[in-house]
Design an enzyme around this catalytic site. Structure first.
Site, mmCIF file in Angstrom:
data_model
loop_
_atom_site.group_PDB
_atom_site.id
_atom_site.type_symbol
_atom_site.label_atom_id
_atom_site.label_comp_id
_atom_site.label_asym_id
_atom_site.label_seq_id
_atom_site.Cartn_x
_atom_site.Cartn_y
_atom_site.Cartn_z
ATOM 1 N N ASP A 11 0.873 -1.177 0.000
ATOM 2 C CA ASP A 11 0.000 0.000 0.000
ATOM 3 C C ASP A 11 0.909 1.224 0.000
ATOM 4 O O ASP A 11 1.746 1.383 0.891
ATOM 5 C CB ASP A 11 -0.859 -0.056 1.279
ATOM 6 C CG ASP A 11 -1.756 1.149 1.451
ATOM 7 O OD1 ASP A 11 -1.528 2.193 0.812
ATOM 8 O OD2 ASP A 11 -2.687 1.046 2.268
ATOM 9 N N ASP A 35 -5.768 7.763 -4.678
ATOM 10 C CA ASP A 35 -6.127 9.108 -4.222
ATOM 11 C C ASP A 35 -6.889 9.037 -2.887
ATOM 12 O O ASP A 35 -6.536 9.716 -1.908
ATOM 13 C CB ASP A 35 -6.993 9.748 -5.317
ATOM 14 C CG ASP A 35 -7.043 11.259 -5.240
ATOM 15 O OD1 ASP A 35 -6.260 11.845 -4.464
ATOM 16 O OD2 ASP A 35 -7.871 11.841 -5.950
HETATM 17 P P1 ADP Z 1 -6.178 6.012 -11.927
HETATM 18 O O1 ADP Z 1 -7.461 6.791 -11.721
HETATM 19 O O2 ADP Z 1 -5.012 6.888 -12.345
HETATM 20 O O3 ADP Z 1 -6.380 4.808 -12.799
HETATM 21 P P2 ADP Z 1 -6.327 4.414 -9.456
HETATM 22 O O4 ADP Z 1 -6.014 4.897 -8.087
HETATM 23 O O5 ADP Z 1 -7.742 4.051 -9.756
HETATM 24 O O6 ADP Z 1 -5.743 5.533 -10.451
HETATM 25 O O7 ADP Z 1 -5.434 3.122 -9.766
HETATM 26 C C1 ADP Z 1 -4.051 3.170 -10.080
HETATM 27 C C2 ADP Z 1 -3.383 1.900 -9.580
HETATM 28 O O8 ADP Z 1 -3.162 1.997 -8.171
HETATM 29 C C3 ADP Z 1 -4.198 0.611 -9.757
HETATM 30 O O9 ADP Z 1 -3.297 -0.412 -10.204
HETATM 31 C C4 ADP Z 1 -4.716 0.313 -8.351
HETATM 32 O O10 ADP Z 1 -4.898 -1.085 -8.122
HETATM 33 C C5 ADP Z 1 -3.583 0.819 -7.503
HETATM 34 N N1 ADP Z 1 -3.890 1.170 -6.101
HETATM 35 C C6 ADP Z 1 -5.084 1.423 -5.509
HETATM 36 N N2 ADP Z 1 -4.916 1.716 -4.202
HETATM 37 C C7 ADP Z 1 -3.569 1.666 -3.953
HETATM 38 C C8 ADP Z 1 -2.742 1.855 -2.801
HETATM 39 N N3 ADP Z 1 -3.256 2.180 -1.625
HETATM 40 N N4 ADP Z 1 -1.395 1.719 -2.941
HETATM 41 C C9 ADP Z 1 -0.842 1.402 -4.144
HETATM 42 N N5 ADP Z 1 -1.557 1.214 -5.263
HETATM 43 C C10 ADP Z 1 -2.907 1.329 -5.171
#
Ligand code: ADP
Length: 169
Positions: A11, A35
């Site tokens: 994470d 985010d």
């Molecule tokens: P975007 O809107 O740019 O696609 P997202 O946040 O929906 O961004 O997803 C981008 C990537 O981050 C995805 O591969 C998702 O699984 C991953 N992700 C989601 N939460 C976390 C986290 N807490 N830490 C790391 N990666 C994450």
């Protein structure tokens, strides 16, 4: 010193680095995925800083492909670098905008004198970018962009994303 690229499954909000990159949206006012996790873990200081940016430098929002830094609130990192990835489109090549997220994040990291930076897989979640291609663009762009970083750490949330980045590395 050259930048070492590392890959971890974790994470991103737990990472002990100088700066974490947030896959934000143009509003800078929060969303889901990375985010949401960053705002939840970092507390209200990040959103307050984002609101100030909207009131001053970015009244129309941060453009796609752009990057801007705020404080990191309660996160172990010192800074959050917000980038706005492009929404994936099959009928249009938007890869220059995805590359720009990484180039601009590295530029901002250098301005902050950050040496260790954690990146998520920008655009590979809600924005729909095919994972293998998102991983290839991320790894090659960070590899090819000069910066003062000692470590660029890609922080992948699940095994599938980790494997895609391992294949691209
Ligand atoms: P975007 O809107 O740019 O696609 P997202 O946040 O929906 O961004 O997803 C981008 C990537 O981050 C995805 O591969 C998702 O699984 C991953 N992700 C989601 N939460 C976390 C986290 N807490 N830490 C790391 N990666 C994450």
């Amino acid at each position: 010193m050259p930048t070492t690229i590392t890959l971890v499954r974790a994470d991103i909000t737990t990472q002990q680095v100088d700066a974490v990159v947030n896959a934000a949206n143009s509003s800078l006012l929060g969303g889901g995925g990375v985010d949401g996790a960053i705002h939840r873990a970092g507390g209200p200081a990040i959103l307050e800083a984002c609101r100030r940016l909207r009131d001053t430098a970015y009244p129309g929002g941060l453009p796609t492909g752009g990057a801007v830094a705020t404080a990191a609130g309660l996160l172990p990192a010192r800074h959050v670098i917000h980038v706005v990835g492009p929404v994936y489109r099959r009928d249009e090549d938007r890869s220059a905008l995805l590359r720009s997220c990484y180039v601009e994040a590295l530029r901002v990291a250098d301005e902050l004198e950050a040496r260790t930076v954690a990146f998520p897989a920008v655009s590979a979640g809600a924005y729909g970018w095919p994972l293998a291609d998102a991983a290839r663009i991320a790894v090659t762009t960070v590899h090819e962009t000069a910066s003062s970083l000692t470590e660029a750490r890609f922080v992948l949330f699940d095994d599938r994303a980790l494997r895609a980045f391992e294949s691209a590395h």
